[in-house]
Design a protein around this motif. Structure first.
Motif, PDB file in Angstrom:
ATOM      1  N   ALA A  26       0.597   5.569   8.708  1.00 43.45           N
ATOM      2  CA  ALA A  26       0.569   6.051   7.325  1.00 43.45           C
ATOM      3  C   ALA A  26       0.969   7.519   7.236  1.00 43.45           C
ATOM      4  O   ALA A  26       1.600   7.943   6.258  1.00 43.45           O
ATOM      5  CB  ALA A  26      -0.823   5.846   6.734  1.00 43.45           C
ATOM      6  N   ALA A  40       2.909  -3.291  10.172  1.00 45.54           N
ATOM      7  CA  ALA A  40       3.090  -2.402   9.023  1.00 45.54           C
ATOM      8  C   ALA A  40       4.544  -1.942   9.022  1.00 45.54           C
ATOM      9  O   ALA A  40       5.057  -1.494  10.051  1.00 45.54           O
ATOM     10  CB  ALA A  40       2.154  -1.201   9.105  1.00 45.54           C
ATOM     11  N   TRP A  99       0.843  -1.196   0.000  1.00 45.44           N
ATOM     12  CA  TRP A  99       0.000   0.000   0.000  1.00 45.44           C
ATOM     13  C   TRP A  99       0.875   1.242   0.000  1.00 45.44           C
ATOM     14  O   TRP A  99       1.823   1.342   0.780  1.00 45.44           O
ATOM     15  CB  TRP A  99      -0.890  -0.019   1.251  1.00 45.44           C
ATOM     16  N   ARG A 100       0.557   2.168  -0.896  1.00 45.44           N
ATOM     17  CA  ARG A 100       1.209   3.480  -0.913  1.00 45.44           C
ATOM     18  C   ARG A 100       0.257   4.488  -0.267  1.00 45.44           C
ATOM     19  O   ARG A 100      -0.673   4.977  -0.921  1.00 45.44           O
ATOM     20  CB  ARG A 100       1.535   3.915  -2.344  1.00 45.44           C
ATOM     21  N   PRO A 101       0.459   4.849   1.005  1.00 45.13           N
ATOM     22  CA  PRO A 101      -0.477   5.737   1.695  1.00 45.13           C
ATOM     23  C   PRO A 101      -0.651   7.089   1.029  1.00 45.13           C
ATOM     24  O   PRO A 101      -1.708   7.720   1.159  1.00 45.13           O
ATOM     25  CB  PRO A 101       0.144   5.884   3.089  1.00 45.13           C
ATOM     26  N   GLU A 145      -6.822   5.795  -0.745  1.00 48.51           N
ATOM     27  CA  GLU A 145      -7.411   5.399   0.520  1.00 48.51           C
ATOM     28  C   GLU A 145      -6.933   3.997   0.897  1.00 48.51           C
ATOM     29  O   GLU A 145      -6.342   3.281   0.087  1.00 48.51           O
ATOM     30  CB  GLU A 145      -8.935   5.431   0.405  1.00 48.51           C
ATOM     31  N   VAL A 146      -7.230   3.633   2.124  1.00 49.03           N
ATOM     32  CA  VAL A 146      -6.791   2.322   2.601  1.00 49.03           C
ATOM     33  C   VAL A 146      -7.462   1.231   1.774  1.00 49.03           C
ATOM     34  O   VAL A 146      -8.687   1.163   1.707  1.00 49.03           O
ATOM     35  CB  VAL A 146      -7.145   2.140   4.085  1.00 49.03           C
ATOM     36  N   VAL A 199       4.624   8.179   6.672  1.00 44.08           N
ATOM     37  CA  VAL A 199       5.228   7.734   5.417  1.00 44.08           C
ATOM     38  C   VAL A 199       5.378   8.925   4.491  1.00 44.08           C
ATOM     39  O   VAL A 199       4.433   9.670   4.258  1.00 44.08           O
ATOM     40  CB  VAL A 199       4.370   6.639   4.752  1.00 44.08           C
ATOM     41  N   LEU A 235      -3.263   2.609  12.343  1.00 47.54           N
ATOM     42  CA  LEU A 235      -2.777   2.519  10.972  1.00 47.54           C
ATOM     43  C   LEU A 235      -2.678   3.900  10.345  1.00 47.54           C
ATOM     44  O   LEU A 235      -1.714   4.204   9.622  1.00 47.54           O
ATOM     45  CB  LEU A 235      -3.698   1.628  10.140  1.00 47.54           C
ATOM     46  N   ALA A 236      -3.653   4.753  10.624  1.00 47.95           N
ATOM     47  CA  ALA A 236      -3.626   6.109  10.086  1.00 47.95           C
ATOM     48  C   ALA A 236      -2.416   6.875  10.609  1.00 47.95           C
ATOM     49  O   ALA A 236      -1.787   7.652   9.874  1.00 47.95           O
ATOM     50  CB  ALA A 236      -4.925   6.838  10.449  1.00 47.95           C
ATOM     51  N   GLU A 271       6.204   2.936   0.029  1.00 48.88           N
ATOM     52  CA  GLU A 271       5.253   1.831   0.057  1.00 48.88           C
ATOM     53  C   GLU A 271       5.358   1.083   1.381  1.00 48.88           C
ATOM     54  O   GLU A 271       6.442   0.850   1.896  1.00 48.88           O
ATOM     55  CB  GLU A 271       5.571   0.892  -1.109  1.00 48.88           C
ATOM     56  N   LEU A 272       4.197   0.726   1.920  1.00 48.13           N
ATOM     57  CA  LEU A 272       4.136  -0.068   3.133  1.00 48.13           C
ATOM     58  C   LEU A 272       3.770  -1.505   2.804  1.00 48.13           C
ATOM     59  O   LEU A 272       3.016  -1.768   1.869  1.00 48.13           O
ATOM     60  CB  LEU A 272       3.072   0.480   4.092  1.00 48.13           C
TER      61      LEU A 272
END
Length: 345
Positions: A203, A179, A157-159, A163-164, A206, A199-200, A211-212
């Motif tokens: 993110a 993460a 995932w690229r924050p 969106e998630v 980042v 998680l937010a 990328e995560l």
């Protein structure tokens, strides 16, 4: 031999690498080699040397937190200039061997290896292609899974872009998850996440298009296996006092327990060693390279491969030297064996 030890560099593992480089230099001097210690990202790249057997090498402390990345652009500019021309490149060309004690960033993702390959300079460790294959955790785990090395489910995932994703939301809802950056080392910025709000927060830290990798948190025991050429070393168990084996735990003495040989049944140790060799070979590492393969067990006790480290730490508290002691090797023995693996490229 005339050996140049490259350490430091531009990554968040810069301090770890400087400590590794000094440890390696002391071992090389003990073995009778002539050594130059160099940091290609430093304003004055030659840190010490030429050193002769009997000369002293000062140590360096590793902080509890990785260094700030604010200077990374300048470090990268200096590093690129040093490795592509001028006196540093000539120093490397004049060496009989370059010992890579770089960790993370350009030192471990294949950049430095590619430049040395193009310059015809022999060096320790895996080549550029193998380093690149291991560096991106998402792609590496896909290769490992195809080679029948057990890996956990993962989502990239690229924050900064969207969106998630639903798959990330699903993993977090089933939680907890881990993460971490998909391309980084020394467990920099590794987080256990128990809720969408956590998680937010992760993110938000980042930067840019980084990328995560998000994967289920594995609650079982943690192990690592060093591979030297075609040989798997004794298994090391990492006894954690915190949810994840993060940067501070890795480089602060006494922060975790590390046991070698691990107190496990012989058949389980053999399984971990077999999986480590399979992972090493699946990513293209051959008999001329070394690696450290990390595992963590799920709730049932089944080991899952987390990653393959192409240039694992070589500090006094690092895991590969500990594994070497389990094979009855001294630290200088280990360093000499790593040198002996390296063909003239």
């Amino acid at each position: 031999m005339r050996v140049v030890v490259l350490c430091g560099g531009e990554s968040p593992e810069r301090e770890v690498s400087l400590a590794s480089g000094r440890s390696v230099a002391r071992a090389l001097l003990e073995r009778g080699h002539e050594v130059v210690l160099a940091d290609p990202a430093a304003e004055v790249p030659v840190l010490a040397g030429p050193l002769q057997p009997g000369d002293a090498v000062d140590g360096v402390a590793v902080g509890k937190e990785p260094p700030s990345l604010a200077d990374r652009p300048a470090l990268r500019r200096r590093m690129h200039a040093a490795l592509t021309g001028g006196p540093v490149l000539e120093l490397l060309r004049g060496a009989e061997l370059v010992f890579l004690a770089l960790h993370g960033g350009w030192g471990e993702d294949g950049h430095v290896q590619a430049l040395l390959e193009m310059a015809g300079v022999p060096f320790t460790g895996a080549g550029s292609a193998e380093c690149a294959a291991a560096w991106h955790k998402g792609r590496a785990q896909a290769v490992l899974g195809a080679a029948r090395v057990p890996v956990a489910e993962r989502v990239l995932w690229r924050p900064g872009e969207a969106e998630v994703p639903q798959d990330v939301q699903r993993l977090v809802a089933a939680g907890p998850v881990v993460a971490k950056p998909v391309a980084d080392g020394s467990s920099v910025s590794v987080h256990r996440v128990d809720s969408p709000s956590q998680l937010a927060q992760v993110a938000a830290e980042v930067s840019g298009d980084a990328e995560l990798l998000v994967e289920p948190f594995l609650p079982g025991r943690e192990f690592t296996v060093g591979v030297i050429g075609d040989r798997a070393l004794p298994v090391v168990e990492i006894e954690l006092t915190r949810p994840v084996f993060d940067y501070a735990a890795k480089y602060q003495s006494g922060a975790v327990g590390e046991v070698c040989p691990a107190r496990v049944p012989d058949d389980f140790a053999s399984l971990l060693q077999e999986l480590a060799l399979r992972a090493h070979r699946a990513l293209g590492f051959g008999g001329d390279a070394y690696s450290r393969v990390d595992f963590r067990c799920d709730a049932s006790g089944a080991p899952m491969c987390l990653e393959v480290n192409a240039l694992p730490g070589l500090t006094a508290t690092s895991l590969l030297p500990l594994a070497a002691t389990g094979a009855a090797w001294t630290y200088p023995d280990l360093i000499q064996r790593l040198m002996d693996l390296s063909p003239t490229r």
